[in-house]
Design a protein around this motif. Sequence first.
Motif, mmCIF file in Angstrom:
data_model
loop_
_atom_site.group_PDB
_atom_site.id
_atom_site.type_symbol
_atom_site.label_atom_id
_atom_site.label_comp_id
_atom_site.label_asym_id
_atom_site.label_seq_id
_atom_site.Cartn_x
_atom_site.Cartn_y
_atom_site.Cartn_z
ATOM 1 N N LYS A 1 -17.313 16.918 0.146
ATOM 2 C CA LYS A 1 -16.249 17.730 -0.264
ATOM 3 C C LYS A 1 -15.623 18.003 1.248
ATOM 4 O O LYS A 1 -14.431 18.119 1.275
ATOM 5 C CB LYS A 1 -16.637 18.909 -0.727
ATOM 6 N N ARG B 1 -5.651 7.643 3.657
ATOM 7 C CA ARG B 1 -6.633 6.387 4.082
ATOM 8 C C ARG B 1 -8.208 6.712 3.471
ATOM 9 O O ARG B 1 -8.869 5.678 3.412
ATOM 10 C CB ARG B 1 -6.805 6.597 5.626
ATOM 11 N N PRO C 1 -2.487 11.885 -1.075
ATOM 12 C CA PRO C 1 -1.788 12.163 -0.092
ATOM 13 C C PRO C 1 -0.523 12.934 -0.562
ATOM 14 O O PRO C 1 0.702 12.068 -0.573
ATOM 15 C CB PRO C 1 -1.542 10.983 0.671
ATOM 16 N N ARG D 1 -10.264 27.063 0.030
ATOM 17 C CA ARG D 1 -10.860 26.135 0.581
ATOM 18 C C ARG D 1 -11.932 26.601 1.559
ATOM 19 O O ARG D 1 -13.043 25.892 1.759
ATOM 20 C CB ARG D 1 -9.857 25.065 1.555
ATOM 21 N N ALA D 2 -11.728 27.668 2.183
ATOM 22 C CA ALA D 2 -12.803 28.076 2.970
ATOM 23 C C ALA D 2 -13.857 28.717 2.130
ATOM 24 O O ALA D 2 -14.896 28.672 2.343
ATOM 25 C CB ALA D 2 -12.156 29.611 3.703
ATOM 26 N N TYR E 1 -5.659 16.732 -5.833
ATOM 27 C CA TYR E 1 -5.517 17.588 -4.659
ATOM 28 C C TYR E 1 -5.861 16.783 -3.306
ATOM 29 O O TYR E 1 -5.340 17.033 -2.266
ATOM 30 C CB TYR E 1 -6.573 18.784 -4.533
ATOM 31 N N THR E 2 -6.812 16.006 -3.335
ATOM 32 C CA THR E 2 -7.015 15.178 -2.371
ATOM 33 C C THR E 2 -6.312 13.829 -2.020
ATOM 34 O O THR E 2 -6.442 13.199 -1.366
ATOM 35 C CB THR E 2 -8.602 14.754 -2.091
ATOM 36 N N ARG F 1 -5.909 11.997 4.004
ATOM 37 C CA ARG F 1 -5.986 11.796 2.560
ATOM 38 C C ARG F 1 -5.165 10.383 2.283
ATOM 39 O O ARG F 1 -5.401 9.613 1.199
ATOM 40 C CB ARG F 1 -5.153 12.831 1.840
ATOM 41 N N LEU G 1 -11.963 25.979 -4.647
ATOM 42 C CA LEU G 1 -10.657 25.521 -5.003
ATOM 43 C C LEU G 1 -10.936 24.795 -6.452
ATOM 44 O O LEU G 1 -10.389 24.671 -7.395
ATOM 45 C CB LEU G 1 -10.120 24.404 -4.197
ATOM 46 N N VAL H 1 -5.302 16.906 7.651
ATOM 47 C CA VAL H 1 -5.783 16.535 6.202
ATOM 48 C C VAL H 1 -4.796 15.566 5.635
ATOM 49 O O VAL H 1 -5.107 14.587 5.002
ATOM 50 C CB VAL H 1 -5.588 18.078 5.629
ATOM 51 N N GLN H 2 -3.604 15.597 5.852
ATOM 52 C CA GLN H 2 -2.741 14.611 5.410
ATOM 53 C C GLN H 2 -2.995 13.172 5.651
ATOM 54 O O GLN H 2 -3.010 12.312 4.789
ATOM 55 C CB GLN H 2 -1.313 15.040 5.415
ATOM 56 N N ARG I 1 0.961 -1.346 0.083
ATOM 57 C CA ARG I 1 -0.121 0.105 -0.044
ATOM 58 C C ARG I 1 0.940 1.170 0.006
ATOM 59 O O ARG I 1 1.124 1.711 -1.056
ATOM 60 C CB ARG I 1 -0.922 0.093 0.989
ATOM 61 N N VAL J 1 -13.641 14.889 2.338
ATOM 62 C CA VAL J 1 -12.403 14.494 1.634
ATOM 63 C C VAL J 1 -11.420 15.430 1.711
ATOM 64 O O VAL J 1 -10.455 15.628 1.110
ATOM 65 C CB VAL J 1 -12.561 14.091 0.027
ATOM 66 N N THR J 2 -11.612 16.700 2.448
ATOM 67 C CA THR J 2 -10.668 17.768 2.764
ATOM 68 C C THR J 2 -10.588 18.656 1.707
ATOM 69 O O THR J 2 -9.655 19.294 1.638
ATOM 70 C CB THR J 2 -9.161 17.279 3.347
ATOM 71 N N LEU J 3 -11.541 18.722 0.712
ATOM 72 C CA LEU J 3 -11.546 19.785 -0.385
ATOM 73 C C LEU J 3 -12.040 21.249 0.274
ATOM 74 O O LEU J 3 -11.735 22.189 -0.549
ATOM 75 C CB LEU J 3 -12.406 19.242 -1.465
ATOM 76 N N LEU J 4 -12.942 21.047 1.146
ATOM 77 C CA LEU J 4 -13.552 22.249 1.535
ATOM 78 C C LEU J 4 -13.699 22.333 3.075
ATOM 79 O O LEU J 4 -13.584 21.316 3.844
ATOM 80 C CB LEU J 4 -15.034 22.003 1.001
ATOM 81 N N LEU J 5 -13.496 23.670 3.569
ATOM 82 C CA LEU J 5 -13.499 23.840 5.155
ATOM 83 C C LEU J 5 -14.877 23.597 5.654
ATOM 84 O O LEU J 5 -15.612 24.471 4.755
ATOM 85 C CB LEU J 5 -12.543 25.029 5.503
ATOM 86 N N VAL K 1 -11.198 16.925 10.040
ATOM 87 C CA VAL K 1 -10.865 17.275 8.694
ATOM 88 C C VAL K 1 -10.073 18.899 8.353
ATOM 89 O O VAL K 1 -9.700 19.144 7.049
ATOM 90 C CB VAL K 1 -12.162 17.553 7.711
ATOM 91 N N VAL K 2 -9.964 19.369 9.362
ATOM 92 C CA VAL K 2 -9.500 20.816 9.478
ATOM 93 C C VAL K 2 -8.031 20.756 9.471
ATOM 94 O O VAL K 2 -6.971 21.205 9.005
ATOM 95 C CB VAL K 2 -10.069 21.690 9.959
#
Lengths: 291, 335
Positions: free
Chosen positions: B60, B90, A112, A280-281, A109-110, B88, A285, B84-85, A6, B63-67, B80-81
């Motif tokens: 979104k 997992r 890792p 993102r806020a 983007y999502t 992603r 994006l 993030v890494q 993995r 999956v950490t695309l949006l806050l 999620v804030v």
Amino acid sequence: MEAADRLRPESAFASWWRTVRVAYWLGWQVESNWTDPLLFFIYSIARPLGGALILVFMYFVVSRGGRGDMLGFFLVGSAFWPFVIAGMMGMAWGIISDREHWKTLKYVYTSPISYRAYLVGRSLAQATSATAATAITLLFGRWVLQIPLHLSSMDIPYALVAFALGITSIMALGFVVVSAAMSISGEAWRMPEGVGAALYLICGAIFPVTVLPAVLQDLAQAIPLTWWLEAMRRGLLGAGGLRSFPWSSDLQVLAIFAAVTAVWVAGGVLVFSYAEQRARALGILDRESGY
Amino acid sequence: MTVPAIETKELVREYRMKRSPQNPSGAPVVALDGVTLDVPQGEMFGLLGPNGAGKTTLIKVLVTLLLPTAGAARVLGLDVVGQVQQIRERISMVSGGEHSGYGILTVREQLWMFSQFYGLPSKPALARIDELLKVVGLYEERNRRTSALSTGMRQKMNLVRGLLSDPEVLFLDEPTVGLDVTAARDIRAYIKEWIRMKPGRTILLTTHYMHEAEELCDRVAIIHKGRIIAGDAPAALKLRATGGTYFLLTTETLDGISLAGLPGVQRADTRALDGRMELRLHLAEDGAIAGVVKVLADSNRRIFSLQKIEPTLEEVFVQLVGQRLEEADERKAGP
């Protein structure tokens, strides 16, 4: 899939480097995917070469055929300028084309990866396409215009260090430009070209910054590209010749260039992080503008 | 005790809006309005709702695309804030209804590239890609450019991309939308197969196909205007559709005959079907069907079929929201 298959354990740098390599590979697949070789030639070689030659012939007209130091000055500046446009464009285009054309931005983007490393890879791929135009312009200058680009008088290590720093500084500028492009939509892809045109004027690409008004001279000194082009000229044209910073020694130029680049890299990363968080806020994006 | 796969508490997501004739005050649009969810690991969880209900926004955020604007959301116990890494590494996501993918790359190149983003060593990754392409029936197309794939093939490729990293939580956002019947059925079959092979894995599926949610999900939540208005196992949800009985009746065109006002008829939905009319009737009690049949007979309308049916999630949705899912979609899409 076995668990061992993995995620391979690796350092942060190894992961960063892997992302740069894969993004570079992707960028090159996109960049070199001209279905028509003629188009590839026009955009990658003829266009930047033509731009440089227009300046050369304008110089001949103005100087009535003279061959002063100025010719070498702006030939080197013009030869390396495509890296600036391509590098910044590649970075902005990495985001814009993923978002608008390929619709892959949210998946990339999502994943890792370091998204910054991804953009560096995409940018480097585009910058690579500038290599041919630069090489041809330099060869044209050497063999046709008789500009003193001689291996014997070149400081190759100096030029190589300056080139590496130059590419780094272009990446840093790219992060600043792409941060702005992330916040605006439709016409964002035009931004690098617009910013490039402004920098072309004040960074000593075609004339020494000493001819600029004092305020613009100060501004030029704060931009790493000015120092890059100065260092490239010193490395390639050897001693003598026209200088943007005649009061500085070669080593001083390189040291200041490295310092300015470091500041811009730190600034570019910070600005990009802020822009990314803001996007993102705001939820922009992955918002398609449908340009 | 294992942490939930997905956990949200009073999750709010607003979008800032510019002033416009439709929104003169420039008030923000509330996409998620206090969503609280708890999805344990190993569950296939469905999120049902019309377009604009907040399904995609929730994904979104997860999956950490949006806050998020307010509230909290965790995936596998990770914020999620702030984490993030780790999240992603997992998770994975597949969205439907879009032509995503680098058209200049072949199917295999595309998948290899994403496998590298997930840090898979090349050799096992390529073996894994071939194996998954065989499973979804795309192996023969592996060297074909993505731009040459049909919508269904592209979606299968994207599903493989989503499964490639063997994610612990897989987010599927309307994965079958826009696909023909066969391709949609294939996709559902692969999803079911994957969850069967990987019992510990979690899937969050958003859909506005009721049958898809019923067929695939252990539990379903109905989301409407950014709020979760019901959530349970499909069977348990259907039990909530009480207070009546359901009939499916096929007759000739009604031409102005109204059944809605008849005694005991709580709701009558009509659908044209090959020159005939299909009526979906929600009645207060079984006996009310007699009144319906009499009205049709008095109006010389032939009855082709009549059958009592079990309530579906559609009925649950209608009861909770007051309109059918398609109507909610149309209203959202309307001027």
